[in-house]
Design a protein around this motif. Structure first.
Motif, mmCIF file in Angstrom:
data_model
loop_
_atom_site.group_PDB
_atom_site.id
_atom_site.type_symbol
_atom_site.label_atom_id
_atom_site.label_comp_id
_atom_site.label_asym_id
_atom_site.label_seq_id
_atom_site.Cartn_x
_atom_site.Cartn_y
_atom_site.Cartn_z
ATOM 1 N N LYS A 120 26.762 -57.604 -6.925
ATOM 2 C CA LYS A 120 26.646 -57.349 -8.372
ATOM 3 C C LYS A 120 25.632 -56.237 -8.605
ATOM 4 O O LYS A 120 24.678 -56.065 -7.834
ATOM 5 N N HIS A 121 25.848 -55.482 -9.659
ATOM 6 C CA HIS A 121 24.973 -54.341 -9.933
ATOM 7 C C HIS A 121 23.631 -54.799 -10.472
ATOM 8 O O HIS A 121 23.550 -55.392 -11.551
ATOM 9 N N ILE A 122 22.581 -54.515 -9.699
ATOM 10 C CA ILE A 122 21.198 -54.640 -10.169
ATOM 11 C C ILE A 122 20.579 -53.284 -9.863
ATOM 12 O O ILE A 122 20.635 -52.824 -8.711
ATOM 13 N N GLU A 165 30.193 -45.731 -12.552
ATOM 14 C CA GLU A 165 29.613 -44.504 -12.001
ATOM 15 C C GLU A 165 28.643 -44.773 -10.857
ATOM 16 O O GLU A 165 28.078 -43.840 -10.304
ATOM 17 N N CYS A 166 28.479 -46.029 -10.499
ATOM 18 C CA CYS A 166 27.500 -46.364 -9.459
ATOM 19 C C CYS A 166 28.151 -46.278 -8.074
ATOM 20 O O CYS A 166 29.129 -46.960 -7.795
ATOM 21 N N VAL A 167 27.582 -45.426 -7.211
ATOM 22 C CA VAL A 167 28.170 -45.189 -5.890
ATOM 23 C C VAL A 167 28.187 -46.472 -5.049
ATOM 24 O O VAL A 167 29.171 -46.729 -4.326
ATOM 25 N N PHE A 168 27.154 -47.302 -5.146
ATOM 26 C CA PHE A 168 27.150 -48.511 -4.321
ATOM 27 C C PHE A 168 28.088 -49.580 -4.881
ATOM 28 O O PHE A 168 28.670 -50.350 -4.110
ATOM 29 N N CYS A 169 28.276 -49.633 -6.208
ATOM 30 C CA CYS A 169 29.320 -50.507 -6.760
ATOM 31 C C CYS A 169 30.683 -50.084 -6.215
ATOM 32 O O CYS A 169 31.519 -50.936 -5.892
ATOM 33 N N LYS A 170 30.876 -48.770 -6.098
ATOM 34 C CA LYS A 170 32.158 -48.272 -5.582
ATOM 35 C C LYS A 170 32.332 -48.581 -4.106
ATOM 36 O O LYS A 170 33.457 -48.790 -3.640
ATOM 37 N N PHE A 226 20.431 -45.981 -7.828
ATOM 38 C CA PHE A 226 19.953 -47.058 -8.701
ATOM 39 C C PHE A 226 20.912 -48.253 -8.705
ATOM 40 O O PHE A 226 21.441 -48.650 -9.734
ATOM 41 N N HIS A 227 21.120 -48.739 -7.491
ATOM 42 C CA HIS A 227 21.749 -50.029 -7.227
ATOM 43 C C HIS A 227 20.906 -50.599 -6.094
ATOM 44 O O HIS A 227 20.884 -50.027 -4.987
ATOM 45 N N LEU A 228 20.198 -51.654 -6.387
ATOM 46 C CA LEU A 228 19.223 -52.221 -5.451
ATOM 47 C C LEU A 228 19.780 -52.302 -4.033
ATOM 48 O O LEU A 228 20.922 -52.742 -3.834
#
Ligand code: AMP
Ligand code: ZN
Length: 114
Positions: free
Chosen positions: A45-47, A3-8, A97-99
């Motif tokens: 990587k997700h932080i 669900e993280c937009v920046f991971c996507k 909330f993705h650094l």
């Protein structure tokens, strides 16, 4: 972290105007730029935030800054100056909330912003 937009954005699932990518970080233009140059540099990587960092992330965090430095040269703002910002938590108005490290430049900026 589906669900993280920046991971996507890192995975390419969501399009972005990419400017740099390597095995550790991805950089792309902010969708709502606050300055003529406004690039976000994110760990692959997700932080979630700086508050979630651990010591094993020290090299990664250093890399965010050297990539920012090189992108500033590429953008032609190395001499005129730029600002690097990381928002952490509600009082700093962290929204995603993705650094991410904001690279802002191309105009004279006041301090603090906003
Ligand atoms: P922050 O307040 O530090 O969490 O800032 C989040 C930033 O991400 C804002 O400047 C947004 O304009 C930017 N942003 C949000 N979604 C996207 C997206 N899909 N592509 C590029 N930038 C985005
Ligand atoms: Zn993420």
């Amino acid at each position: 972290m589906t669900e993280c937009v920046f991971c996507k954005i890192v995975s390419g699932e969501i399009p972005s105007e990419g400017v740099y990518k390597d095995e550790l970080v991805t950089a792309f233009r902010d969708i709502n730029p606050a300055a003529p140059t406004h690039i976000l540099i994110v760990p692959n990587k997700h932080i979630a935030a700086v508050s979630e960092l651990s010591e094993e992330d020290e090299q990664l965090m250093g890399h965010l800054f050297t990539v920012a430095q090189k992108l500033a040269v590429k953008e032609g703002i190395s001499q005129s100056g730029y600002r690097l910002i990381i928002n952490n938590g509600p009082d700093a108005n962290q929204v995603v909330f993705h650094l991410h490290l904001h690279l802002l430049g191309g105009q004279k900026m006041r301090y603090p912003m906003g």
